[in-house]
Scaffold this active site. Structure first.
Site, PDB file in Angstrom:
ATOM      1  N   HIS A 207       0.851  -1.182   0.000  1.00 21.69           N
ATOM      2  CA  HIS A 207       0.000   0.000   0.000  1.00 21.69           C
ATOM      3  C   HIS A 207       0.890   1.237   0.000  1.00 21.69           C
ATOM      4  CE1 HIS A 207      -3.727  -2.213   0.645  1.00 21.69           C
ATOM      5  NE2 HIS A 207      -3.049  -2.965   1.498  1.00 21.69           N
TER       6      HIS A 207
ATOM      7  N   CYS B 145      -1.854   5.228  -4.752  1.00 23.43           N
ATOM      8  CA  CYS B 145      -2.526   3.935  -4.840  1.00 23.43           C
ATOM      9  C   CYS B 145      -3.568   3.951  -5.961  1.00 23.43           C
ATOM     10  CB  CYS B 145      -3.186   3.592  -3.510  1.00 23.43           C
ATOM     11  SG  CYS B 145      -3.975   1.977  -3.500  1.00 23.43           S
TER      12      CYS B 145
END
Length: 109
Positions: free
Chosen positions: A22, A34
């Site tokens: 992430h 992201c």
């Protein structure tokens, strides 16, 4: 951090890629790194399917944060070239994101 790994054969063709982790560059739902990396990678996978009519071998984690795609073997030369062009385009886009946000995304090619 998002880590992208690209596997290539002896002719430098992409045989598989994975994206894991992430970015943590912003709050959940507002993480632009992201969102950008996801849009580029899923867009490329969808383009390979829609434009080349090739089903990549795709694995996803249920909770997100992991994508693995493998190019099937035995494609005719023209189709293989088209798939490679789309995947190389994906890689250029991801490298552009990494140039701007290198603290949140890395590419191993």
């Amino acid at each position: 951090m998002i880590e992208i790994k690209v596997d290539r054969d002896d002719k430098n063709k992409i045989t598989a890629f994975s994206m894991s982790g992430h970015a943590a560059s912003g709050p959940y739902g507002y993480d632009l790194v992201c969102a950008g990396a996801s849009a580029v990678s899923f867009g490329a996978v969808n383009a390979v399917d829609a434009l080349c009519e090739v089903d990549l071998d795709v694995e996803l984690a249920d909770e997100g944060g992991y994508l693995f795609c493998k190019v099937p073997g035995g494609l005719i030369e023209q189709t293989s070239g088209e798939v490679q062009l789309l995947l190389e385009g994906m890689l250029v886009s991801l490298q552009t994101i990494a140039e701007q946000y290198g603290d949140h995304i890395t590419i191993l090619d």
